[in-house]
Design an enzyme around this catalytic site. Structure first.
Site, PDB file in Angstrom:
ATOM      1  N   HIS A   1       0.821  -1.225   0.000  1.00 10.57           N
ATOM      2  CA  HIS A   1       0.000   0.000   0.000  1.00 10.57           C
ATOM      3  C   HIS A   1       0.852   1.271   0.000  1.00 10.57           C
ATOM      4  O   HIS A   1       0.335   2.351  -0.303  1.00 10.57           O
ATOM      5  CB  HIS A   1      -0.924   0.040   1.224  1.00 10.57           C
ATOM      6  CG  HIS A   1      -1.953  -1.047   1.242  1.00 10.57           C
ATOM      7  ND1 HIS A   1      -2.814  -1.267   0.189  1.00 10.57           N
ATOM      8  CD2 HIS A   1      -2.261  -1.986   2.181  1.00 10.57           C
ATOM      9  CE1 HIS A   1      -3.609  -2.300   0.476  1.00 10.57           C
ATOM     10  NE2 HIS A   1      -3.281  -2.759   1.674  1.00 10.57           N
TER      11      HIS A   1
ATOM     12  N   ASP B   1      -2.656 -10.715  -2.425  1.00 16.91           N
ATOM     13  CA  ASP B   1      -3.215 -10.208  -1.163  1.00 16.91           C
ATOM     14  C   ASP B   1      -4.685  -9.839  -1.401  1.00 16.91           C
ATOM     15  O   ASP B   1      -5.052  -9.436  -2.505  1.00 16.91           O
ATOM     16  CB  ASP B   1      -2.409  -8.978  -0.727  1.00 16.91           C
ATOM     17  CG  ASP B   1      -2.769  -8.494   0.662  1.00 16.91           C
ATOM     18  OD1 ASP B   1      -2.023  -8.807   1.604  1.00 16.91           O
ATOM     19  OD2 ASP B   1      -3.795  -7.783   0.797  1.00 16.91           O
TER      20      ASP B   1
ATOM     21  N   HIS C   1      -6.238  -7.350  -0.456  1.00 13.88           N
ATOM     22  CA  HIS C   1      -6.373  -5.913  -0.734  1.00 13.88           C
ATOM     23  C   HIS C   1      -5.613  -5.558  -2.012  1.00 13.88           C
ATOM     24  O   HIS C   1      -4.580  -6.164  -2.310  1.00 13.88           O
ATOM     25  CB  HIS C   1      -5.820  -5.091   0.438  1.00 13.88           C
ATOM     26  CG  HIS C   1      -6.474  -5.405   1.748  1.00 13.88           C
ATOM     27  ND1 HIS C   1      -5.930  -6.317   2.644  1.00 13.88           N
ATOM     28  CD2 HIS C   1      -7.627  -4.956   2.293  1.00 13.88           C
ATOM     29  CE1 HIS C   1      -6.744  -6.397   3.705  1.00 13.88           C
ATOM     30  NE2 HIS C   1      -7.770  -5.592   3.514  1.00 13.88           N
TER      31      HIS C   1
ATOM     32  N   ASP D   1      -4.454 -12.886   3.395  1.00 11.86           N
ATOM     33  CA  ASP D   1      -5.673 -12.406   4.054  1.00 11.86           C
ATOM     34  C   ASP D   1      -6.940 -12.666   3.230  1.00 11.86           C
ATOM     35  O   ASP D   1      -8.028 -12.260   3.633  1.00 11.86           O
ATOM     36  CB  ASP D   1      -5.557 -10.915   4.438  1.00 11.86           C
ATOM     37  CG  ASP D   1      -4.858 -10.073   3.386  1.00 11.86           C
ATOM     38  OD1 ASP D   1      -4.600 -10.595   2.278  1.00 11.86           O
ATOM     39  OD2 ASP D   1      -4.575  -8.893   3.671  1.00 11.86           O
TER      40      ASP D   1
END
Ligand code: ZN
Length: 303
Positions: free
Chosen positions: A121, A158, A160, A241
């Site tokens: 991120h 991931d 996200h 995740d």
């Protein structure tokens, strides 16, 4: 294969109740040691300023390295800096650089970097979403700028979207970015319409998607795009995740789904990159699922 880590990555404190906690990495290291007593462990060095500056600007380096927090300093609502964080961030980024050097020198074919804080991120100028430096972006930049590679692919599974990685490379045709992620979800980017300079491939998955949808997205959309790019090096943002037990998201993946994708990625690296693959830990917030998925990932990479 080699596995890179550093004790400093365990010392990055994020405060009580924070999902991105030292116990995550401890769980991964314990599980890998128990499953594979013969792993080739490597001490991750610090990234240098010059290596970080290929992906980040001076402002972010100053914010992370020169803040000297006495306690917990919030960089954004999710992202915390504490007294040992700078050291952890330097070794997390340095792991990827060292692993790229090792696979390009032919010392090993594959590497896994068991590090934290995660990275995908973080943008060129901002820490966010638990990430201080963008570890995978620093590694990709090193491969392109220092080693002169012309085609480096970053695949990101991931749950996200790796907004930071995409933003850093969306105008860089030598780097391809391919991501599956739950959408909508933090950080809200990652629509299929975001294509960079033809080098970005996003496969958003609705909440509740399971292994079938995840595998279809990779088999039908993302892996063909990476295959056509013929990468000389494959980098992996390995976040676990998307597992059904994860508390931060709503996909329903199992460790077998991560193992399946790892097998596909290893085969792709074998086809185009002499097997060269460097994987870096990103998210994963259920300790048991994270440990199980990390072992499943490494089970394939070490073959
Ligand atoms: Zn994540």
């Amino acid at each position: 294969m080699q596995v890179y880590t550093h004790p400093a990555c365990l010392a990055h404190a994020t405060g009580p109740g924070h999902a991105e906690r030292p116990e995550r990495l401890r769980a991964v290291l314990n599980a890998l040691e128990a499953a594979h007593p013969d792993l080739d462990w490597q001490q991750a060095p610090r990234a240098s300023r010059g290596q970080l500056l290929r992906a980040h600007d001076e402002r972010l380096l100053a914010a992370v390295l020169e803040s000297d927090p006495q306690d917990l300093l919030q960089l954004d609502p999710d992202t915390v800096l504490s007294p040992h964080s700078a050291e952890a961030a330097l070794h997390a980024a340095g792991a990827g650089v060292a692993a790229v050097d090792a696979v390009l020198a032919g010392r090993t074919r594959r590497a896994f970097c068991a590090v934290r804080p995660p990275g995908h991120h973080a943008t060129a100028d901002a820490a966010m979403g638990f990430c201080l430096f963008n570890n995978i972006a620093v590694a990709a930049r090193h491969a392109v700028d220092r080693h002169g590679l012309e085609r480096v692919a970053i695949v990101d599974f991931d749950v996200h979207h790796g907004n930071g990685t995409q933003a850093i490379f969306e105008h860089e045709p030598r780097v391809l970015y391919a991501s599956s992620h739950q959408w909508p979800l933090y950080p809200e980017s990652g629509a299929r319409s975001e294509t960079g300079c033809g080098n970005v491939f996003n496969a958003p998955l609705p909440k509740g998607s399971g292994g079938e949808a995840f595998r279809a997205a990779w088999r039908e959309e993302l892996l063909p795009a990476v295959d056509a790019f013929k990468p000389q090096l494959l980098l992996v943002s390995a976040g676990f995740d998307g597992h059904r037990r994860d508390p931060l998201a709503g996909l329903l993946l199992e460790s077998a789904d991560f193992a399946w994708l790892t097998r596909e990625l290893a085969a792709l690296a074998d086809r185009h990159a002499d097997g060269r693959l460097v994987s870096m830990l990103e998210g994963g917030y259920d300790l048991e699922a994270l440990a199980e998925c990390s072992v499943a990932h490494v089970d394939i990479l070490r073959l």
